[in-house]
Enzyme design. Structure first.
Site, mmCIF file in Angstrom:
data_model
loop_
_atom_site.group_PDB
_atom_site.id
_atom_site.type_symbol
_atom_site.label_atom_id
_atom_site.label_comp_id
_atom_site.label_asym_id
_atom_site.label_seq_id
_atom_site.Cartn_x
_atom_site.Cartn_y
_atom_site.Cartn_z
ATOM 1 N N GLN A 128 0.860 -1.194 0.000
ATOM 2 C CA GLN A 128 0.000 0.000 0.000
ATOM 3 C C GLN A 128 0.894 1.241 0.000
ATOM 4 O O GLN A 128 1.518 1.572 1.018
ATOM 5 C CB GLN A 128 -0.871 -0.019 1.260
ATOM 6 C CG GLN A 128 -1.780 1.168 1.436
ATOM 7 C CD GLN A 128 -2.308 1.261 2.871
ATOM 8 O OE1 GLN A 128 -1.731 0.675 3.784
ATOM 9 N NE2 GLN A 128 -3.381 1.979 3.074
ATOM 10 N N SER A 131 1.273 6.357 2.547
ATOM 11 C CA SER A 131 1.947 7.305 3.449
ATOM 12 C C SER A 131 3.203 7.887 2.814
ATOM 13 O O SER A 131 3.919 7.214 2.062
ATOM 14 C CB SER A 131 2.350 6.609 4.744
ATOM 15 O OG SER A 131 1.228 6.094 5.385
ATOM 16 N N SER A 163 4.702 -1.339 4.005
ATOM 17 C CA SER A 163 4.891 -2.720 4.454
ATOM 18 C C SER A 163 5.014 -3.660 3.253
ATOM 19 O O SER A 163 4.227 -3.574 2.311
ATOM 20 C CB SER A 163 3.702 -3.173 5.310
ATOM 21 O OG SER A 163 3.487 -2.289 6.374
ATOM 22 N N GLU A 246 -9.104 -1.248 5.896
ATOM 23 C CA GLU A 246 -7.894 -1.395 6.723
ATOM 24 C C GLU A 246 -8.265 -1.328 8.201
ATOM 25 O O GLU A 246 -7.800 -2.109 9.015
ATOM 26 C CB GLU A 246 -6.896 -0.287 6.391
ATOM 27 C CG GLU A 246 -5.620 -0.372 7.222
ATOM 28 C CD GLU A 246 -4.543 0.610 6.792
ATOM 29 O OE1 GLU A 246 -4.855 1.565 6.061
ATOM 30 O OE2 GLU A 246 -3.383 0.404 7.189
ATOM 31 N N GLU A 366 -4.651 9.085 18.458
ATOM 32 C CA GLU A 366 -5.279 10.421 18.466
ATOM 33 C C GLU A 366 -6.314 10.536 17.348
ATOM 34 O O GLU A 366 -7.400 11.085 17.552
ATOM 35 C CB GLU A 366 -4.216 11.518 18.308
ATOM 36 C CG GLU A 366 -3.299 11.709 19.511
ATOM 37 C CD GLU A 366 -2.217 10.633 19.614
ATOM 38 O OE1 GLU A 366 -2.018 9.865 18.652
ATOM 39 O OE2 GLU A 366 -1.566 10.549 20.681
#
Ligand SMILES: Cc1cc2nc3c(=O)[nH]c(=O)nc-3n(C[C@H](O)[C@H](O)[C@H](O)COP(=O)(O)OP(=O)(O)OC[C@H]3O[C@@H](n4cnc5c(N)ncnc54)[C@H](O)[C@@H]3O)c2cc1C
Length: 395
Positions: A128, A131, A163, A246, A366
């Site tokens: 994926q 990020s 990953s 996910e 968060e």
């Protein structure tokens, strides 16, 4: 959990147990994930076995390799499978539970045909590529650029924390195709053949000594337009499908994760005093999670989608795992540092390290709290000052 099964569910559980006894008998010991090629080969092989039996996509129609099953059947299979050390981590699930459901929802019939079956059978493993150094929680901040050139797109940029990019065959990529519109509107979703020229994968070493994720540098990478999923500029909508999947899949039972009773056993063996208040808090959380899970299962069995409330599961589970592992390691003193073949101690060490990653991956603590506050409790949303201005004007 069996006591909650309906008669049909109990029958399915019995079938699954008997199939697993025959097929997964070789997976009674933890696998060595550091042996990347061995682990990858086993993961492909296990996925093929499941696909042959219809267990790789239980809810899909029989004609497409599934069992026409229910979400509860999927949960039952996952619970029973978790009794074995089978290779079912992100190396496989990024494809089966994130990439393929996204392609099936937003892709063309040709794309669905090309990728569904090979992924189901473990012939295509995925990573994926979302990020970036400045796009994690705020994923819409993606800066990797995609520029149209004839029938291709030319990609330049950097991804991080990817990953299994070092073994993946294909990747799902989010890139910016228009910087002159607000950030959520200028993104497009692509499928990338990871063997293409212009991809440089550099492993990152983790605290555990393993290197499961990577930096990925993309330099003049060419992607055919046929590998675009959804319309140009609609990538955010497509990526939301991936992210929802996910988060639903982020928490799973696993033999390799320690439980509160195992922690209590360790503290008792160490002869050290037990912090009863802390232990009681952890036990309450473990029980609370169990009953919360029953609620999620009930809603799944009624055909409902649990939505943002499922964020609570990962939030509590990851923190509890870290606390209980820390308590066990503290009670062991120096023995907690060097497990020395003690499999329970290794489990606590793994639980402690993995919990730290779990509190970040698939949405940080968060971000999950924000989600619960806004979407479950109905509190006012965060102020988002850059929501309506062109991305090129954001700093
Ligand atoms: C084990 C693991 C595997 C991963 N695998 C992949 C992968 O395969 N592919 C991929 O694309 N990514 C992957 N990631 C990346 C992951 O999605 C990001 O790390 C995550 O989204 C957080 O982004 P970040 O690291 O950039 O932190 P940031 O977003 O920079 O956050 C830094 C800190 O600020 C806090 N913060 C940020 N925004 C807010 C806010 N609005 N309110 C309150 N606090 C805030 C965060 O909670 C965090 O504590 C993986 C991460 C881990 C740990």
């Amino acid at each position: 959990m069996d006591f909650n099964d309906s008669p049909q569910e109990a029958q399915f559980r019995a079938e699954v147990r008997s199939w697993l006894e025959q097929q997964a008998g070789g997976y009674r010991q933890p696998l060595d994930t550091a042996d990347v090629s061995g682990y990858t080969a086993k993961a492909r092989d296990w996925q093929r076995k499941k696909a042959d039996a219809g267990y790789a996509a239980i809810r899909w129609p029989r004609a497409e390799g599934g069992l026409d099953g229910t979400p509860m059947m999927e949960v039952i299979f996952a619970e029973e499978e978790a009794r074995y050390h089978v290779p079912v981590g992100p190396l496989v699930t990024i494809g089966t539970t994130m990439a393929v459901p996204t392609i099936r929802k937003h892709g063309s019939p040709e794309q669905i045909e090309q990728f569904t079956r090979p992924t189901l059978y473990g012939d295509i493993l995925w990573c994926q590529l979302f990020s970036e150094p400045s796009a994690g929680s705020d994923l819409a901040n993606v800066r990797t650029r995609a520029v149209r050139d004839g029938d291709d797109w030319v990609i330049n940029g950097q991804k991080v924390w990817t990953s299994w990019a070092h073994v993946a065959d294909w990747g799902i990529l989010l890139a910016r195709t228009d910087a002159n519109v607000p950030k959520h509107k200028g993104l497009t979703f692509f499928l990338v053949d990871m063997r293409s020229a212009g991809i440089d994968v550099r492993p990152i070493q983790q605290i555990s000594g393993e290197s499961e994720f990577n930096e990925v540098f993309l330099t003049d990478l060419r992607i055919p337009d046929a590998n675009r999923i959804g319309a140009v500029g609609e990538g955010w909508k497509v990526a939301i499908t991936t992210l929802m999947n996910e988060r639903i899949n982020a928490v799973g039972d696993s033999l390799s994760l320690p439980s509160v009773p195992e922690m209590l056993q360790q503290v008792r063996q160490s002869g050290k005093g037990l912090d009863k208040h802390r232990a009681a808090q952890l036990l309450t959380q473990e029980l609370g999670l169990r009953f919360f899970r029953f609620r999620l299962l009930t809603s799944l069995s009624k055909g409902e989608t649990p939505g943002a409330i499922s964020a609570m599961s990962k939030l509590v589970h990851a923190n509890m795992l870290q606390d209980l592992s820390a308590m066990a390691l503290e009670s062991a003193g120096l023995d907690g540092i060097c497990a020395d073949g003690d499999s329970l101690m290794e489990k606590f060490q793994h639980g402690y390290d993995w919990a730290a990653a779990l509190r970040i991956a698939g949405g940080t603590d968060e971000i999950l709290r924000n989600q619960i506050a806004e979407r479950v409790l109905g509190l006012p949303g965060e102020i988002r000052v850059d929501k309506d201005i062109p991305f090129s004007e954001c700093r």
